[in-house]
Enzyme design. Structure first.
Site, PDB file in Angstrom:
ATOM      1  CB  CYS A  30      89.605  76.679   5.793  1.00 12.14           C
ATOM      2  SG  CYS A  30      89.540  78.162   4.786  1.00 12.14           S
ATOM      3  CB  CYS A  52      89.174  81.577   6.724  1.00 11.73           C
ATOM      4  SG  CYS A  52      88.161  80.923   5.395  1.00 11.73           S
TER       5      CYS A  52
END
Length: 121
Positions: A51, A54
Site C-alpha cells: 500500500c 508501506c
C-alpha cells in the site's frame, strides 16, 4: 507414519539462527540475513502489503540510510507468510536485524534514522 523410510520428509539444514536460511545457500553471493548482520551491516526490512503507507515507509527508510550514511541492506517484504512469522499485526512495520522496532506507523525519515542509529551500535 513412515514405513521403511518412504514418504519421510527430508530435513533441511539451516544456519542455526531464527531466519531458517539454508546452511549452504545455492547462491554464494547472498548470505543469511542474520549472519550478514554479524559483519556490522544492518539488515533492515520493511514489511508491508504494497500500500501507499508501506511504500512511504520504505522511501523514508532509504532516505534515512542515505542521509546518515549507515551501512545497511534494505529489503521490502510483501509475502504475508513471512510477515506473519514476525508476529506483526499492523503494517507497515520496520524490522532491524530480525527485531521488530516499529509497526502500524509511517515513520518520518528522521524517526527512522533515529531508530537505525540506535540499532547500528
Amino acid at each position: 507414519m513412515t514405513l521403511f523410510g518412504f514418504l519421510k520428509k527430508e530435513e533441511k539444514k539451516t544456519c542455526g539462527s531464527t531466519c531458517g536460511m539454508p546452511a549452504e545457500p545455492e547462491n554464494t553471493s547472498t548470505s543469511c540475513c542474520c549472519c550478514a548482520s554479524q559483519t556490522g551491516k544492518l539488515i533492515v526490512k520493511v514489511l508491508g502489503s504494497g500500500c501507499k503507507n508501506c511504500h512511504t515507509l520504505l522511501e523514508n527508510t532509504k532516505q534515512a540510510v542515505a542521509e546518515k550514511n549507515i551501512a545497511a541492506e534494505i529489503i521490502y517484504v510483501t509475502d504475508m507468510k513471512e510477515i506473519m512469522e514476525y508476529g506483526v499485526m499492523q503494517m507497515p512495520a520496520l524490522v532491524v536485524n530480525e527485531t521488530v522496532v516499529s509497526m502500524g506507523k509511517v515513520l518520518s525519515a528522521a524517526d527512522a534514522a533515529q531508530l537505525l542509529e540506535r540499532y547500528s551500535k
